[in-house]
Design an enzyme around this catalytic site. Structure first.
Site, PDB file in Angstrom:
ATOM      1  N   ASN A   1      -7.303 -21.841 -27.367  1.00  0.00           N
ATOM      2  CA  ASN A   1      -7.837 -20.511 -27.115  1.00  0.00           C
ATOM      3  C   ASN A   1      -8.613 -19.821 -28.145  1.00  0.00           C
ATOM      4  O   ASN A   1      -8.944 -18.666 -28.096  1.00  0.00           O
ATOM      5  CB  ASN A   1      -6.842 -19.561 -26.219  1.00  0.00           C
ATOM      6  CG  ASN A   1      -5.851 -19.256 -27.149  1.00  0.00           C
ATOM      7  OD1 ASN A   1      -5.802 -19.772 -28.348  1.00  0.00           O
ATOM      8  ND2 ASN A   1      -4.945 -18.323 -26.679  1.00  0.00           N
TER       9      ASN A   1
ATOM     10  N   GLN B   1       2.049 -20.147 -31.179  1.00  0.00           N
ATOM     11  CA  GLN B   1       2.143 -19.084 -32.243  1.00  0.00           C
ATOM     12  C   GLN B   1       2.909 -19.441 -33.276  1.00  0.00           C
ATOM     13  O   GLN B   1       4.150 -19.692 -33.349  1.00  0.00           O
ATOM     14  CB  GLN B   1       2.845 -17.791 -31.366  1.00  0.00           C
ATOM     15  CG  GLN B   1       2.827 -16.300 -32.023  1.00  0.00           C
ATOM     16  CD  GLN B   1       3.389 -16.322 -33.582  1.00  0.00           C
ATOM     17  OE1 GLN B   1       2.509 -16.206 -34.591  1.00  0.00           O
ATOM     18  NE2 GLN B   1       4.493 -16.574 -33.788  1.00  0.00           N
TER      19      GLN B   1
ATOM     20  N   TYR C   1      10.364 -17.619 -33.971  1.00  0.00           N
ATOM     21  CA  TYR C   1       9.637 -18.661 -33.895  1.00  0.00           C
ATOM     22  C   TYR C   1      10.335 -19.920 -33.980  1.00  0.00           C
ATOM     23  O   TYR C   1      10.394 -20.823 -33.139  1.00  0.00           O
ATOM     24  CB  TYR C   1       8.620 -18.657 -35.441  1.00  0.00           C
ATOM     25  CG  TYR C   1       7.954 -20.142 -35.517  1.00  0.00           C
ATOM     26  CD1 TYR C   1       6.920 -20.338 -34.671  1.00  0.00           C
ATOM     27  CD2 TYR C   1       8.256 -20.791 -36.799  1.00  0.00           C
ATOM     28  CE1 TYR C   1       6.401 -21.592 -34.975  1.00  0.00           C
ATOM     29  CE2 TYR C   1       7.677 -21.874 -36.873  1.00  0.00           C
ATOM     30  CZ  TYR C   1       6.890 -22.685 -35.981  1.00  0.00           C
ATOM     31  OH  TYR C   1       5.960 -23.518 -36.265  1.00  0.00           O
TER      32      TYR C   1
HETATM   33  P1  NAD Z   1      -2.830 -23.166 -36.358  1.00  0.00           P
HETATM   34  O1  NAD Z   1      -2.429 -21.823 -36.162  1.00  0.00           O
HETATM   35  O2  NAD Z   1      -3.646 -23.647 -37.355  1.00  0.00           O
HETATM   36  O3  NAD Z   1      -3.112 -24.247 -35.082  1.00  0.00           O
HETATM   37  C1  NAD Z   1      -2.537 -23.504 -33.758  1.00  0.00           C
HETATM   38  C2  NAD Z   1      -3.867 -23.589 -32.757  1.00  0.00           C
HETATM   39  O4  NAD Z   1      -3.134 -23.255 -31.283  1.00  0.00           O
HETATM   40  C3  NAD Z   1      -4.713 -22.829 -33.100  1.00  0.00           C
HETATM   41  O5  NAD Z   1      -5.949 -23.430 -33.008  1.00  0.00           O
HETATM   42  C4  NAD Z   1      -4.586 -21.739 -31.873  1.00  0.00           C
HETATM   43  O6  NAD Z   1      -6.080 -21.198 -31.796  1.00  0.00           O
HETATM   44  C5  NAD Z   1      -4.171 -22.425 -30.713  1.00  0.00           C
HETATM   45  N1  NAD Z   1      -3.468 -21.599 -29.914  1.00  0.00           N
HETATM   46  C6  NAD Z   1      -2.299 -20.619 -30.088  1.00  0.00           C
HETATM   47  N2  NAD Z   1      -2.033 -20.247 -29.104  1.00  0.00           N
HETATM   48  C7  NAD Z   1      -2.559 -20.824 -27.929  1.00  0.00           C
HETATM   49  C8  NAD Z   1      -2.426 -20.645 -26.561  1.00  0.00           C
HETATM   50  N3  NAD Z   1      -1.681 -19.692 -26.113  1.00  0.00           N
HETATM   51  N4  NAD Z   1      -3.516 -21.366 -25.972  1.00  0.00           N
HETATM   52  C9  NAD Z   1      -4.217 -22.432 -26.413  1.00  0.00           C
HETATM   53  N5  NAD Z   1      -4.139 -22.449 -27.653  1.00  0.00           N
HETATM   54  C10 NAD Z   1      -3.608 -21.855 -28.579  1.00  0.00           C
HETATM   55  O7  NAD Z   1      -1.429 -23.760 -36.992  1.00  0.00           O
HETATM   56  P2  NAD Z   1      -1.001 -25.214 -37.593  1.00  0.00           P
HETATM   57  O8  NAD Z   1      -0.522 -25.072 -38.706  1.00  0.00           O
HETATM   58  O9  NAD Z   1      -2.107 -26.301 -37.399  1.00  0.00           O
HETATM   59  O10 NAD Z   1       0.101 -25.721 -36.673  1.00  0.00           O
HETATM   60  C11 NAD Z   1       0.222 -26.671 -35.544  1.00  0.00           C
HETATM   61  C12 NAD Z   1       1.497 -26.956 -34.615  1.00  0.00           C
HETATM   62  O11 NAD Z   1       2.477 -27.326 -35.874  1.00  0.00           O
HETATM   63  C13 NAD Z   1       2.217 -25.516 -34.415  1.00  0.00           C
HETATM   64  O12 NAD Z   1       2.881 -25.820 -33.243  1.00  0.00           O
HETATM   65  C14 NAD Z   1       3.231 -25.313 -35.585  1.00  0.00           C
HETATM   66  O13 NAD Z   1       4.217 -24.447 -34.920  1.00  0.00           O
HETATM   67  C15 NAD Z   1       3.414 -26.517 -35.975  1.00  0.00           C
HETATM   68  N6  NAD Z   1       3.966 -26.581 -37.215  1.00  0.00           N
HETATM   69  C16 NAD Z   1       3.058 -26.246 -38.304  1.00  0.00           C
HETATM   70  C17 NAD Z   1       3.782 -26.248 -39.534  1.00  0.00           C
HETATM   71  C18 NAD Z   1       2.782 -26.098 -40.745  1.00  0.00           C
HETATM   72  O14 NAD Z   1       3.709 -26.027 -42.040  1.00  0.00           O
HETATM   73  N7  NAD Z   1       1.810 -25.624 -40.972  1.00  0.00           N
HETATM   74  C19 NAD Z   1       5.161 -26.835 -39.597  1.00  0.00           C
HETATM   75  C20 NAD Z   1       6.015 -26.861 -38.752  1.00  0.00           C
HETATM   76  C21 NAD Z   1       5.337 -26.882 -37.237  1.00  0.00           C
END
Ligand code: NAD
Length: 309
Positions: free
Chosen positions: A32, A75, A140
């Protein structure tokens, strides 16, 4: 094979989409764009701009009937989850339930979920194992843990296969300068602007930093392995924030000292995740240490470094 990546316009998701397309898998992205950017999405993928909680998600899944779903949409900001736990839970818990229902109706054979080291909270242990107790200290961490439980429940009720990947702190090119684990991106951003690095707390807090390309390889490995497993995607090594700052300043050739501010609520002090389960069940190990990963990130964001690391 056809795959759907939720959150495929985000930092990790966009790297994963590229790797899937490179390996000849047909890819659909559902995002989104709250934090994602459509410019990140590989042109070989089909982009669908929708919320995981919306009716379009169900329609899309039933129409496209992907074999595999990578669920990364979330989120993902710890501080935001402290201020608005309701919104955090709505996306991370209700969104996941809604997606799982659609996956079940669409006959998806496997879901691979992006979870987090945040589920453990302040566990006082040198290196955490997957079966250690979970006690999140942020909305979270709790919402991700709850989503995990629903994914396991859907397997028990309907037999849908899953792998839960609990990532350490992921970093690499394309990461926005905010959100969970965003400290590398935040530091790069400040270096680029010529501002001093800003450290919350005394900088002795540690993180298990894992490079985004290694995280993508773990996701790819999970397509055919580790069914019904919960697996750390981590290096099993820690780096303090002070050390990270030192290494980056050295690479940048800067002598400007970091600025320290108060520690933030919800931030874990020490984090190290054992990767023995991933080595065994995914036949995966990280190929990047922190120095190699930081250097590649630095070169991609800022250009060639002043000093070798
Ligand atoms: P990011 O914010 O770059 O990516 C999340 C994506 O989800 C975004 O493109 C956003 O637009 C989309 N999104 C959010 N809410 C949405 C909704 N309701 N419907 C559709 N799309 C939606 O974050 P990231 O760092 O790429 O993280 C990706 C995943 O990995 C997440 O689930 C995060 O919790 C997990 N994670 C990340 C890390 C990290 O260090 N970056 C560590 C542990 C887990």
């Amino acid at each position: 094979m056809k795959a759907l990546v939720t959150g495929g316009a985000g930092f990790i998701g966009s790297h994963l989409v590229r790797a899937l397309a490179d390996s000849g898998i047909r890819v659909h992205v559902l995002d989104n764009l709250t934090t994602g950017n459509v410019a990140n999405v590989d042109p070989r993928a089909v982009m669908h701009m929708a919320d995981i909680r919306s009716s379009e998600t169900r329609t899309l899944l039933i129409r496209e009937s992907p074999d595999i779903v990578f669920h990364l949409a979330a989120q993902a900001d710890v501080q935001q989850s402290i201020h608005r736990p309701d919104e955090d839970a709505d996306v991370n818990v209700m969104g996941t339930i809604h997606l799982m229902q659609a996956c079940h109706e669409a006959g998806v054979s496997k879901l691979i979920f992006a979870s987090t080291s945040g589920v453990y909270g302040e566990l006082q242990k040198q290196c955490i194992q997957e079966d250690d107790p979970v006690e999140p200290i942020s909305g979270y961490g709790l919402s991700k843990l709850t989503a995990e439980s629903y994914i396991r429940l859907f397997h028990r009720l309907y037999g849908m296969n899953y792998t839960i990947l609990r990532y350490g702190n992921v970093y690499g090119p394309g990461q926005a300068a905010k959100g969970e684990g965003g400290v590398v991106a935040l530091f790069m951003d400040r270096l680029k602007k010529g501002s001093p690095l800003l450290i919350h707390g005394d900088g002795t807090q540690t993180r298990d930093f894992v490079y985004v390309k290694d995280v993508v390889r773990a996701n790819m490995a999970a397509i055919r392995a580790a069914d019904q497993r919960t697996v750390h995607v981590s290096t099993g090594r820690t780096t303090s924030i002070n050390r990270l700052a030192y290494d980056l300043l050295k690479l940048h050739g800067s002598s400007v000292r970091p600025v320290y501010s108060a520690a933030r609520a919800g931030d874990i002090h020490h984090s190290c995740l054992s990767n023995a389960v991933a080595r065994h069940w995914l036949q995966w190990e990280p190929l990047y240490g922190i120095s190699a990963g930081l250097k590649e990130t630095y070169v991609s964001i800022i250009g060639s470094g002043k000093e070798g690391m």
